[in-house]
Design a protein around this motif. Structure first.
Motif, short mmCIF file in Angstrom:
data_model
loop_
_atom_site.label_atom_id
_atom_site.label_comp_id
_atom_site.label_asym_id
_atom_site.label_seq_id
_atom_site.Cartn_x
_atom_site.Cartn_y
_atom_site.Cartn_z
N GLN A 140 -14.51 -4.36 0.91
CA GLN A 140 -13.80 -3.77 0.47
C GLN A 140 -12.64 -4.46 -0.19
O GLN A 140 -11.89 -5.73 0.59
CB GLN A 140 -13.23 -3.07 1.00
N TRP A 141 -12.77 -3.97 -1.42
CA TRP A 141 -10.87 -4.79 -2.13
C TRP A 141 -9.70 -3.68 -1.18
O TRP A 141 -8.54 -4.30 -1.72
CB TRP A 141 -10.51 -5.00 -3.23
N LEU A 142 -9.58 -2.72 -1.31
CA LEU A 142 -8.68 -2.44 -0.97
C LEU A 142 -9.04 -1.23 -0.67
O LEU A 142 -9.76 0.00 -0.35
CB LEU A 142 -8.08 -1.01 -2.54
N VAL A 143 -7.97 -0.33 0.28
CA VAL A 143 -8.32 0.60 1.81
C VAL A 143 -7.15 1.91 1.38
O VAL A 143 -6.15 1.16 1.23
CB VAL A 143 -8.76 -0.48 2.40
N VAL A 144 -7.68 2.75 1.64
CA VAL A 144 -6.64 4.19 2.00
C VAL A 144 -7.66 5.21 2.92
O VAL A 144 -8.25 5.35 3.00
CB VAL A 144 -6.68 5.10 0.60
N ALA A 145 -5.60 5.33 3.84
CA ALA A 145 -6.40 5.94 5.06
C ALA A 145 -6.47 7.31 4.58
O ALA A 145 -4.29 7.32 4.91
CB ALA A 145 -5.92 5.66 6.46
N ALA A 146 -6.63 8.35 4.45
CA ALA A 146 -5.92 9.97 4.33
C ALA A 146 -6.22 10.67 5.03
O ALA A 146 -6.83 11.70 4.30
CB ALA A 146 -6.42 10.10 2.80
N THR A 147 -6.78 10.20 6.55
CA THR A 147 -7.04 11.74 7.59
C THR A 147 -5.89 13.01 7.92
O THR A 147 -4.87 12.41 7.25
CB THR A 147 -7.36 10.99 8.22
N SER A 148 -6.05 13.58 8.04
CA SER A 148 -4.83 13.98 9.07
C SER A 148 -4.52 13.82 10.48
O SER A 148 -3.47 14.36 11.56
CB SER A 148 -5.06 15.52 9.08
N ASP A 149 -5.84 12.51 11.08
CA ASP A 149 -5.51 12.47 12.27
C ASP A 149 -4.77 10.84 11.96
O ASP A 149 -4.99 9.67 12.10
CB ASP A 149 -6.91 11.88 13.04
N ALA A 150 -3.21 11.13 13.20
CA ALA A 150 -2.37 10.13 13.16
C ALA A 150 -2.92 8.89 13.46
O ALA A 150 -3.33 7.81 13.18
CB ALA A 150 -1.35 9.82 12.80
N ALA A 151 -3.75 8.79 14.85
CA ALA A 151 -4.42 7.57 15.55
C ALA A 151 -5.80 7.63 14.52
O ALA A 151 -5.57 5.57 15.23
CB ALA A 151 -5.06 8.36 16.84
N VAL A 152 -6.46 7.70 13.58
CA VAL A 152 -7.11 7.09 12.65
C VAL A 152 -6.94 6.61 12.12
O VAL A 152 -7.39 5.04 11.76
CB VAL A 152 -8.10 8.71 12.55
N ASN A 153 -5.99 7.48 11.55
CA ASN A 153 -5.43 6.17 10.52
C ASN A 153 -4.23 5.32 10.97
O ASN A 153 -4.88 3.71 10.38
CB ASN A 153 -3.53 7.31 9.49
N ALA A 154 -4.12 4.71 11.81
CA ALA A 154 -3.40 3.34 12.81
C ALA A 154 -4.58 2.55 13.38
O ALA A 154 -4.14 1.83 12.74
CB ALA A 154 -2.12 4.18 14.04
N PHE A 175 0.10 -4.40 -10.78
CA PHE A 175 -0.19 -3.55 -11.36
C PHE A 175 -2.13 -4.10 -10.89
O PHE A 175 -2.52 -5.14 -11.05
CB PHE A 175 -0.63 -3.40 -12.86
N THR A 176 -3.21 -3.31 -10.78
CA THR A 176 -3.79 -4.08 -9.49
C THR A 176 -5.27 -3.60 -10.40
O THR A 176 -5.33 -2.75 -10.52
CB THR A 176 -4.40 -3.55 -8.23
N GLN A 177 -6.03 -4.49 -10.73
CA GLN A 177 -7.17 -4.42 -11.81
C GLN A 177 -8.63 -4.11 -10.84
O GLN A 177 -9.28 -5.16 -9.80
CB GLN A 177 -8.32 -5.50 -12.66
N LEU A 178 -8.80 -2.76 -10.30
CA LEU A 178 -9.98 -2.45 -9.32
C LEU A 178 -11.17 -2.11 -10.09
O LEU A 178 -12.32 -2.08 -9.63
CB LEU A 178 -9.44 -1.13 -8.99
N ALA A 179 -11.35 -2.00 -11.65
CA ALA A 179 -12.63 -1.11 -12.21
C ALA A 179 -13.70 -3.17 -12.05
O ALA A 179 -14.08 -3.71 -11.55
CB ALA A 179 -12.62 -1.66 -14.17
N GLY A 180 -14.93 -1.74 -10.95
CA GLY A 180 -16.27 -2.75 -10.65
C GLY A 180 -16.11 -3.00 -9.10
O GLY A 180 -16.95 -2.92 -8.80
N ARG A 181 -14.90 -3.41 -8.48
CA ARG A 181 -14.09 -3.45 -7.38
C ARG A 181 -14.78 -2.21 -6.73
O ARG A 181 -14.35 -0.94 -6.47
CB ARG A 181 -13.06 -3.74 -7.33
N ALA A 182 -14.06 -2.30 -4.88
CA ALA A 182 -15.27 -1.52 -3.91
C ALA A 182 -13.87 -0.81 -3.10
O ALA A 182 -13.02 -2.06 -3.28
CB ALA A 182 -15.77 -2.66 -3.16
#
Length: 476
Positions: free
Chosen positions: A76-90, A10-17
């Motif tokens: 950045q501490w954490l990243v979420v890739a949520a585009t509809s383009d598989a190439a961009v996500n890769a 479980f990650t503590q993300l409060a105030g983190r980018a």
């Protein structure tokens, strides 16, 4: 290749980018969850949903306009890739791998360095379920199952424990003592009060608990739980929670093994053998057992077949507990008449033939003598008779003598709702013969009334009902 075993964290993300790459509906959902965790969220994309734009206008998130660039990953501490383009996500996944930044690529477990689990939220209590990306729908179904079991009050209970944590640690320096105190707190009277929404009273109860010396046993309590007629699936969620919190369970013979199997594994089980005509414990002995167990500080469950307040002597038991100052709670169960009739496909009321239903117990001749036979023999009603099978002839004779037609349909339901259920249909005149010919044994419920005949067409559970020829037809 099987999915890799994940290390739960479980990650503590409060105030983190945290960066979300993508501006569509999926990115919006991910952003909402990150905001709940207090993260400092940046969202990068060429276009954004109206909600993402509104959050940016309100200062809740920052937007980065344009195509993904690796410099977005700075700080950045954490990243979420949520585009509809598989190439961009890769592309995002490759860049974050180089920088050793934990990344989730939506719907692509192979590219992800962490998975977002299905969550059961009882903040500050949080339960997470993951299949390592192998079967997200299964994780959701498991989450839904856990949601049904965990009481909504658990979050308030966890918050209460957090407020008292310092004082509890100060009172119990020994870890074992502290653990036992907290177990009692989470499974006993305080938890009951929080479930009832009585938070101020729960606070006062904790204060009293802390004031008790180690030599004094904690106050116990009793929960009367209706187990239903046999099918473990009919046990209520509240009943299941009580079984999982019990230190000791006093159960009747009619309680099925499948129901007992749901109880806390280390709970003591005491068979008090309440069965028609064969009690291994008298009611007075059961009272004394309840009292002794509760006074020893235990959380006691009195587990009864059906419902405690329908021919279950639950009223007598809570009168006794109240007279002796024992805290109690009642969890209703699905009573046998409702469940057995439903599992036999017999509606207890029907606008064409039965505008009322009466629950009757007739275990012996003495109980038969106390019944209001003229009222019971009235037409256009259903009788649900809780009884053994010994008094059927006397019951038939008295109903007919007081005006109920001998051709009235009947149903005998043996082991209702269990895999061994049997249903025998007939009429009032041949009731004793039907029971004898088919060797009907307890537990059995008798339905008398026109609705009983519907069991022939509406049955759905178990074997088809056995149908006896009407007595008048056989005589002819």
């Amino acid at each position: 290749m099987p999915a890799a075993r994940l290390y739960p964290i479980f990650t503590q993300l409060a105030g983190r980018a945290v960066l979300v790459v993508g501006g569509g509906n999926v990115a919006e959902r991910k952003t909402a969850a990150l905001l709940e965790a207090g993260a400092d969220v940046q969202v990068g994309a060429t276009t954004f949903t109206p909600q993402l734009s509104a959050w940016a206008e309100n200062g809740r998130i920052s937007l980065i306009y344009g195509e993904f660039a690796e410099e977005w990953l700075d700080r950045q501490w954490l990243v979420v890739a949520a585009t509809s383009d598989a190439a961009v996500n890769a592309q995002v996944a490759a860049a974050t791998e180089r920088r050793r930044i934990w990344t989730n690529v939506v719907d692509d477990a192979a590219l992800s360095s962490f998975q977002v689990p299905a969550v059961i939220d009882r903040a500050p209590l949080v339960v997470a379920v993951s299949t390592a990306g192998a079967a997200p729908v299964l994780a959701r179904l498991v989450r839904e199952a856990i949601e049904r079991v965990l009481d909504p009050s658990l979050g308030a209970l966890a918050a209460l424990a957090e407020r008292w944590r310092g004082r509890i640690r100060g009172r119990f320096a020994d870890l074992g003592q502290r653990r036992r105190f907290l177990e009692r707190l989470f499974q006993g009277r305080v938890a009951e009060l929080v479930r009832r929404g009585q938070l101020a009273v729960a606070d006062a109860a904790i204060a009293r608990e802390l004031a008790v010396t180690e030599a004094e046993p904690a106050a116990g309590s009793v929960v009367l739980v209706g187990a239903g007629p046999g099918d473990a699936g009919l046990l209520t969620l509240k009943g299941l929670r009580a079984l999982n919190e019990a230190d000791v369970i006093l159960y009747d013979s009619l309680v099925g093994a499948d129901v007992l199997a749901l109880a806390r594994r280390d709970a003591e089980r005491i068979d008090v053998g309440k069965r028609a005509g064969a009690h291994s414990k008298s009611q007075d002995e059961i009272h004394e057992l309840l009292l002794a167990q509760a006074r020893s500080g235990k959380r006691v469950v009195r587990l009864k077949g059906g419902d405690p307040f329908v021919f279950g002597r639950g009223g007598e038991e809570i009168e006794f507990l109240r007279a002796h100052g024992i805290a109690y709670e009642v969890v209703p169960g699905v009573t046998a008449a409702l469940a057995c009739a439903a599992y036999a496909g017999i509606p207890l009321t029907h606008r064409d033939s039965a505008q009322s239903v009466r629950f009757v117990t007739a275990h012996c001749k003495a109980s038969l003598d106390t019944l209001d036979w003229p009222a019971l023999a009235a037409e256009r009603q259903t009788l649900a008779v809780y009884m053994g099978v010994a008094g059927l002839e006397r019951l038939r004779d008295r109903l007919v003598a007081h005006g109920r037609a001998a051709t009235t349909p009947i149903a005998l339901i043996e082991n209702g709702s269990r895999t061994t259920q049997r249903v025998v249909l007939g009429d009032l005149a041949n009731l004793p013969q039907v029971a004898c010919e088919h060797a009907v044994v307890s537990p059995a419920l008798l339905i008398v009334g026109e609705v009983a005949a519907l069991g022939a067409q509406l049955h759905w559970f178990g074997a088809a009902p056995l149908t006896a020829a009407p007595a008048l037809a056989r005589a002819a």
